[in-house]
Design a protein around this motif. Structure first.
Motif, short mmCIF file in Angstrom:
data_model
loop_
_atom_site.label_atom_id
_atom_site.label_comp_id
_atom_site.label_asym_id
_atom_site.label_seq_id
_atom_site.Cartn_x
_atom_site.Cartn_y
_atom_site.Cartn_z
N SER A 105 1.14 -1.13 -0.05
CA SER A 105 -0.03 -0.05 -0.24
C SER A 105 0.83 1.08 -0.05
CB SER A 105 -1.21 -0.48 1.04
OG SER A 105 -0.30 -0.25 2.56
N ASN A 106 2.14 1.14 0.54
CA ASN A 106 2.77 2.43 0.27
C ASN A 106 3.72 2.51 -1.06
OD1 ASN A 106 2.75 2.72 3.19
ND2 ASN A 106 3.45 1.07 3.29
N HIS A 107 3.78 1.09 -1.85
CA HIS A 107 4.10 1.81 -3.42
C HIS A 107 3.31 1.93 -4.46
CE1 HIS A 107 7.87 -0.26 -2.26
NE2 HIS A 107 7.73 -1.11 -1.46
N ASN A 108 3.89 2.53 -5.31
CA ASN A 108 3.35 2.58 -6.42
C ASN A 108 2.64 1.53 -7.41
OD1 ASN A 108 1.88 5.11 -8.05
ND2 ASN A 108 2.88 3.96 -9.96
N SER A 109 1.54 1.10 -7.93
CA SER A 109 1.12 0.38 -8.33
C SER A 109 0.76 0.73 -9.10
CB SER A 109 -0.10 -0.46 -7.98
OG SER A 109 0.42 -1.33 -6.42
N ILE A 110 0.98 -0.04 -10.53
CA ILE A 110 0.11 0.12 -12.38
C ILE A 110 -0.74 -1.03 -11.71
CG2 ILE A 110 0.51 -0.26 -14.08
CD1 ILE A 110 3.95 -0.63 -14.29
#
Length: 315
Positions: free
Chosen positions: A185-190
């Motif tokens: 949830s702390n990362h940028n997901s495509i």
């Protein structure tokens, strides 16, 4: 009264206009109009309220449509029972295909079916955009789970696909490597958008839980998701078959390698409200057999490709 004219009447109902029905059937509008008028003359009832740009059913037309659906279905079933199962069939099939990694395997099976039935014509539509199968006279579609309304479709499971999390080394060097699922949830997901409009932002983690993800890029193409991942745009949840070569070359890193990969499914679907033509029934039987061979590695080399993918996943 001709069965072909009743079938034509159904196409007009489903498309909502003579022009659209003529386009789908590849017939002049004047021919469609004349055949409809002949049907109304035979029945001695008015089937449509004709308007400038559309046509709506009369009460008699609605009743005739409902009753003849089952009649056409029974006729097709009788043809199946009476026709030699090896006999060639004709007609036309419009097939929608979601651009899954096994697209080539599906198309190969379709070409084989065409070779067995040279009088058959086929139109293939590769798209992730929503399609009204009834209105657009799409006979069958290959779609991933969650991309169609199960209440409106009959679905036959055709293919399975192993999916996992991947990211580029460049992205991980910049943003860090997630170790726990909660860190996603702390990362940028495509993100991915299904044909039915739903955004795929509740991602399976293993086969027993889901993780909410977020990101600043949403796409409706697996290939574009792959390219965005290779460009370092974020973490993506993609089929192993589409990513394993890049993992082997070090261009992508597989995350959470100790977690069991998720198994996604692809279905062959068709509208539950429409009778299934003889050509469609034969096609379904053919594809079920062809893709069973493919899944077992006997027909298209898919097992060899997956073996390499799984090997790279295990390291």
């Amino acid at each position: 009264m001709k069965t072909e004219d009743i079938s034509l009447f159904h196409r007009i109902v489903e498309t909502g206009s003579l022009v659209d029905a003529a386009d789908l059937l590849n017939l002049p509008k004047s021919t469609v109009s004349r055949r409809l008028q002949t049907l109304e003359d035979d029945l001695k009832v008015k089937l449509f309220h004709r308007q400038s740009r559309s046509m709506t059913l009369t009460a008699s037309g609605s009743h005739f449509y409902d009753k003849t659906q089952s009649i056409l279905g029974d006729l097709e079933q009788t043809m199946v029972e009476l026709t030699d199962t090896e006999a060639e069939i004709g007609g036309h099939l419009r097939i929608l295909i979601f651009p899954v990694p096994q697209l080539q395997d599906i198309v190969t099976g379709i070409f084989e079916f065409m070779d067995h039935n040279p009088d058959l014509t086929v139109e293939l539509i590769v798209s992730t955009e929503p399609q009204d199968m009834i209105r657009n006279k799409i006979d069958l579609a290959f779609m991933v789970e969650d991309a169609f309304n199960e209440n409106e479709m009959v679905a036959r499971e055709m293919l399975s696909e192993v999916l996992h999390f991947v990211a580029s080394p460049e992205y991980l060097a910049k943003a860090g490597t997630p170790v726990l699922p909660e860190e996603l949830s702390n990362h940028n997901s495509i993100l991915f958008r299904y044909p039915n409009g739903r955004i795929f932002n509740e991602v399976p983690f293993g086969n027993d839980r889901t993780i909410a993800v977020k990101g600043n890029l949403c796409l409706n193409s697996i290939e574009l998701c792959l390219q965005a991942t290779l460009s370092g745009r974020g973490i993506a949840f993609l089929p192993i078959e589409a990513t394993h070569e890049y993992v082997e070359r070090g261009e992508l890193t597989m995350l959470f390698e100790d977690v069991e990969p998720y198994i996604g499914k692809c279905y062959l679907v068709y509208p539950s409200r429409r009778f299934i033509s003889l050509a469609s029934q034969r096609f379904i039987d053919h594809m079920m057999a062809a893709l069973e061979r493919c899944n077992s590695g006997r027909g298209c080399g898919r097992e060899e490709r997956l073996r390499g993918a799984i090997k790279s996943w295990h390291g």
